[in-house]
Design a protein around this motif. Structure first.
Motif, PDB file in Angstrom:
ATOM      1  N   SER A  29      12.449  34.552  18.760  1.00  0.00           N
ATOM      2  CA  SER A  29      11.568  35.556  19.327  1.00  0.00           C
ATOM      3  C   SER A  29      11.027  35.101  20.681  1.00  0.00           C
ATOM      4  CB  SER A  29      10.419  35.859  18.355  1.00  0.00           C
ATOM      5  OG  SER A  29       9.630  36.921  18.835  1.00  0.00           O
ATOM      6  N   GLN A  77       4.833  42.383  23.524  1.00  0.00           N
ATOM      7  CA  GLN A  77       4.218  43.148  22.438  1.00  0.00           C
ATOM      8  C   GLN A  77       5.096  43.114  21.191  1.00  0.00           C
ATOM      9  OE1 GLN A  77       1.089  44.464  22.473  1.00  0.00           O
ATOM     10  NE2 GLN A  77       0.931  43.412  24.430  1.00  0.00           N
ATOM     11  N   ALA A  78       6.410  43.241  21.364  1.00  0.00           N
ATOM     12  CA  ALA A  78       7.334  43.164  20.222  1.00  0.00           C
ATOM     13  C   ALA A  78       7.309  41.771  19.600  1.00  0.00           C
ATOM     14  CB  ALA A  78       8.745  43.531  20.677  1.00  0.00           C
ATOM     15  N   GLN A  81       4.293  41.390  17.410  1.00  0.00           N
ATOM     16  CA  GLN A  81       4.461  42.089  16.131  1.00  0.00           C
ATOM     17  C   GLN A  81       5.337  41.278  15.179  1.00  0.00           C
ATOM     18  OE1 GLN A  81       5.906  45.991  17.181  1.00  0.00           O
ATOM     19  NE2 GLN A  81       3.829  46.831  17.208  1.00  0.00           N
ATOM     20  N   ARG A  82       6.397  40.670  15.709  1.00  0.00           N
ATOM     21  CA  ARG A  82       7.271  39.845  14.853  1.00  0.00           C
ATOM     22  C   ARG A  82       6.523  38.637  14.306  1.00  0.00           C
ATOM     23  NH1 ARG A  82      11.096  41.368  18.796  1.00  0.00           N
ATOM     24  NH2 ARG A  82      10.657  39.523  20.065  1.00  0.00           N
TER      25      ARG A  82
END
Length: 97
Positions: A29, A77-78, A81-82
């Motif tokens: 990530s 932002q992704a 969330q992960r």
């Protein structure tokens, strides 16, 4: 240049059995963040046993403005969330280099 360092603790969702797998997921990530404008470097490291945190996010940005833009970037932002199910206890330090 601005250095942005985060110290995190794993949440209860991370167990001794899945810790390595979760850390690999978080590492992948973090790699998605490397192409964001203004990011000079970003990496995630496991802390040594006995540390007050479980892992460290260490990054550098070309400027304070770049760091602010990074905070709102869709890839960041992704990433957040992960990570959310696996982390708690965030401590942040930003400083000029």
């Amino acid at each position: 240049m601005v250095r942005h360092i985060l110290f995190w603790q794993f949440s209860d969702a991370v167990t001794p059995e899945n810790r390595a797998e979760i850390f690999r997921l978080l590492h992948k990530s973090v790699q998605t963040l490397e192409g964001i404008d203004g990011v000079l470097r970003c990496a995630i490291y496991e802390a040594q046993p006995g540390s007050d945190c479980d892992f460290v996010f260490d990054s550098e940005f070309v400027s304070e403005a770049a760091l602010r833009a990074f905070q709102e970037h869709p890839l960041h932002q992704a990433h957040k969330q992960r990570m959310a199910p696996f982390v708690k206890g965030r401590l942040c330090a930003d400083y000029l280099v």
